[in-house]
Enzyme design. Structure first.
Site, PDB file in Angstrom:
ATOM      1  N   HIS A 168       0.809  -1.219   0.000  1.00  0.00           N
ATOM      2  CA  HIS A 168       0.000   0.000   0.000  1.00  0.00           C
ATOM      3  C   HIS A 168       0.845   1.273   0.000  1.00  0.00           C
ATOM      4  O   HIS A 168       0.592   2.210   0.768  1.00  0.00           O
ATOM      5  CB  HIS A 168      -0.976  -0.013   1.179  1.00  0.00           C
ATOM      6  CG  HIS A 168      -2.021  -1.088   1.098  1.00  0.00           C
ATOM      7  ND1 HIS A 168      -2.502  -1.578  -0.085  1.00  0.00           N
ATOM      8  CD2 HIS A 168      -2.682  -1.789   2.071  1.00  0.00           C
ATOM      9  CE1 HIS A 168      -3.425  -2.513   0.141  1.00  0.00           C
ATOM     10  NE2 HIS A 168      -3.540  -2.670   1.451  1.00  0.00           N
ATOM     11  N   HIS A 226      -9.596   1.825   0.624  1.00  0.00           N
ATOM     12  CA  HIS A 226      -9.527   0.678   1.537  1.00  0.00           C
ATOM     13  C   HIS A 226     -10.651   0.712   2.584  1.00  0.00           C
ATOM     14  O   HIS A 226     -10.406   0.548   3.789  1.00  0.00           O
ATOM     15  CB  HIS A 226      -8.157   0.655   2.211  1.00  0.00           C
ATOM     16  CG  HIS A 226      -7.661  -0.715   2.550  1.00  0.00           C
ATOM     17  ND1 HIS A 226      -8.331  -1.553   3.412  1.00  0.00           N
ATOM     18  CD2 HIS A 226      -6.582  -1.398   2.128  1.00  0.00           C
ATOM     19  CE1 HIS A 226      -7.645  -2.680   3.520  1.00  0.00           C
ATOM     20  NE2 HIS A 226      -6.588  -2.621   2.749  1.00  0.00           N
ATOM     21  N   GLU A 228     -11.460  -3.921  -2.999  1.00  0.00           N
ATOM     22  CA  GLU A 228     -10.609  -2.848  -3.513  1.00  0.00           C
ATOM     23  C   GLU A 228     -10.458  -2.979  -5.024  1.00  0.00           C
ATOM     24  O   GLU A 228      -9.862  -3.934  -5.510  1.00  0.00           O
ATOM     25  CB  GLU A 228      -9.235  -2.924  -2.839  1.00  0.00           C
ATOM     26  CG  GLU A 228      -9.296  -2.822  -1.314  1.00  0.00           C
ATOM     27  CD  GLU A 228      -8.127  -3.531  -0.639  1.00  0.00           C
ATOM     28  OE1 GLU A 228      -6.986  -3.069  -0.786  1.00  0.00           O
ATOM     29  OE2 GLU A 228      -8.338  -4.550   0.030  1.00  0.00           O
TER      30      GLU A 228
HETATM   31  C1  GLA Z   1      -4.920  -5.375   2.025  1.00  0.00           C
HETATM   32  C2  GLA Z   1      -4.041  -6.536   1.953  1.00  0.00           C
HETATM   33  C3  GLA Z   1      -4.144  -7.343   3.198  1.00  0.00           C
HETATM   34  C4  GLA Z   1      -3.908  -6.510   4.428  1.00  0.00           C
HETATM   35  C5  GLA Z   1      -4.863  -5.363   4.430  1.00  0.00           C
HETATM   36  C6  GLA Z   1      -4.589  -4.430   5.575  1.00  0.00           C
HETATM   37  O1  GLA Z   1      -6.207  -5.651   1.703  1.00  0.00           O
HETATM   38  O2  GLA Z   1      -4.253  -7.341   0.832  1.00  0.00           O
HETATM   39  O3  GLA Z   1      -3.214  -8.391   3.159  1.00  0.00           O
HETATM   40  O4  GLA Z   1      -2.606  -6.023   4.433  1.00  0.00           O
HETATM   41  O5  GLA Z   1      -4.756  -4.650   3.231  1.00  0.00           O
HETATM   42  O6  GLA Z   1      -4.472  -5.088   6.788  1.00  0.00           O
END
Ligand code: GLA
Length: 382
Positions: free
Chosen positions: A136, A210, A348
């Site tokens: 991210h 997110h 997402e």
């Molecule tokens: C995303 C990732 C997950 C996790 C979340 C946050 O969706 O794919 O593995 O890191 O973010 O916790």
């Protein structure tokens, strides 16, 4: 019968339900200019504001920090409102311990293996913040910056333009990236996100949102009974660090088949090796429609108890479905209850994780003179 938002609002008006029950909070009246209030202060003294928007029966609260959707209230089939997104009631928790609750994600949604990629013959090393990998956008992603927020009213729409400029080399990424994300609430109560970005050097970019959904209400327990549909015949299996292997695997005959509505929990304990690696679902679905010029419907989430539904349309080729596997009972949410595994889920819209290292995945390269644009539409019903 599935009621859409207009039916619910019109029905409430006919039944004589007061506007205050359905709409008009003190902070933002329906269809009116968004209202700003101080939410908190960062350690360096920067003020964080919370913007309240309301339109078509949907109430949205957005922080200048991370562009975070802190609250999104929707009526159920009886016009009873609930906040359907996980979040915190204070800035300090967002800074110290948020697993990206409601945040804008950049420069790159999801993981880049070892935080490394090569572009036009130059190797780049990104900020590594998830084991060996970059997640991210790295340690200080777009979720951890204060954005400039500009409210607008345009026709019957209300919304916010959020601006953030990421300097050349930030988190290891090449190029100055100028990003504008627009959140729009339409008169039907739909929430649209339009992302735009430009660069002054070739770079990679993959922006997303997110939000953690629980359509029964934040803090109300598990999402395992939510019914989910994803229009995808394939997904991208991962290694133990959740980096795609590069394979596009078929969902048929596996727990990853959501082509027909199915409760999230039905196959979550099937013991498929990919679920064991991810502690549930945490994968990118390869949307059958591919990249499209306009957002097309790709997923539906429905809570049978409240009747609330969420439909997602996107122009993107992928959808990360994360079943809240890392929520472990240590975070206290907006409503004062702790979040445990599976108490919320994320959908997402994105390009595939680790695309810069997979020539067979659609490209995430952005070059100077071009504008990155993508849109996702959330339509609500009850
Ligand atoms: C995303 C990732 C997950 C996790 C979340 C946050 O969706 O794919 O593995 O890191 O973010 O916790």
């Amino acid at each position: 019968m599935e009621l859409n938002r207009r039916t619910v609002i019109a029905g409430a008006a006919a039944a004589g339900i007061a506007a205050t029950t359905l709409g008009g909070t003190a902070e933002a009246a329906s269809g009116r200019k968004p209202v700003r209030k101080l939410f908190g202060t960062l350690a360096d003294g920067t003020k964080v504001y919370r913007w309240s928007l309301e339109n078509g029966g949907t109430r949205l609260k957005v922080l200048s920090y991370g562009g975070i959707v802190q609250s999104l209230e929707l009526p159920d089939r009886h016009c009873r409102y609930a906040n359907v997104v996980a979040g915190f009631d204070n800035v300090a928790d967002y800074v110290a311990k948020s697993p990206y609750f409601g945040a804008l994600i950049g420069r790159y949604g999801n993981r880049i293996g070892k935080g490394r990629f090569t572009l036009d013959g130059t190797a780049y090393q990104l900020s590594v913040n998830d084991g060996d990998n970059s997640l991210h956008g790295g340690a200080q992603g777009f979720d951890k910056h204060v954005w400039d927020v500009e409210p607008f009213v345009k026709g019957s729409d209300v919304g916010l333009h959020l601006h953030y400029t990421s300097v050349d080399g930030e988190m290891g990424y090449p190029g100055t990236l100028r990003t504008t994300v627009t959140y729009t609430l339409t008169r039907h109560g739909d929430w649209r996100i339009d992302y735009a970005a430009t660069t002054d050097k070739a770079t990679v970019v993959n922006l997303t949102s997110h939000v953690y959904w629980n359509l029964a209400g934040e803090g109300s327990g598990t999402i395992e009974d939510h019914e989910l549909t994803i229009a995808a015949s394939r997904y991208t299996p991962t290694d133990s660090g959740l980096i795609p292997t590069g394979e596009l695997a078929g969902v048929a005959g596996t727990p990853f088949d959501f082509r027909h509505a199915k409760p999230v929990g039905r196959d979550i304990r099937a013991g498929h090796e990919q679920q064991v690696l991810a502690k549930g679902y945490d994968h990118n679905w390869v949307l059958d429609k591919g990249i499209t010029a306009r957002p097309e419907h790709v997923a539906t989430l429905r809570d049978p108890r409240s009747g609330r539904t969420l439909k997602i349309a996107t122009d993107q080729p992928g959808l990360q479905f994360y079943s809240g596997n890392f929520l472990d009972g240590t975070l206290t949410g907006t409503g004062g209850r702790t979040y445990r595994q599976g108490d919320a889920l994320c959908l997402e819209t994105q390009h595939f994780p680790d695309s810069p290292n997979h020539a067979n995945f659609p490209s995430t390269v952005l070059r100077p003179g071009r504008t990155y644009r993508t849109s996702t539409l959330h339509t609500f019903g009850a």
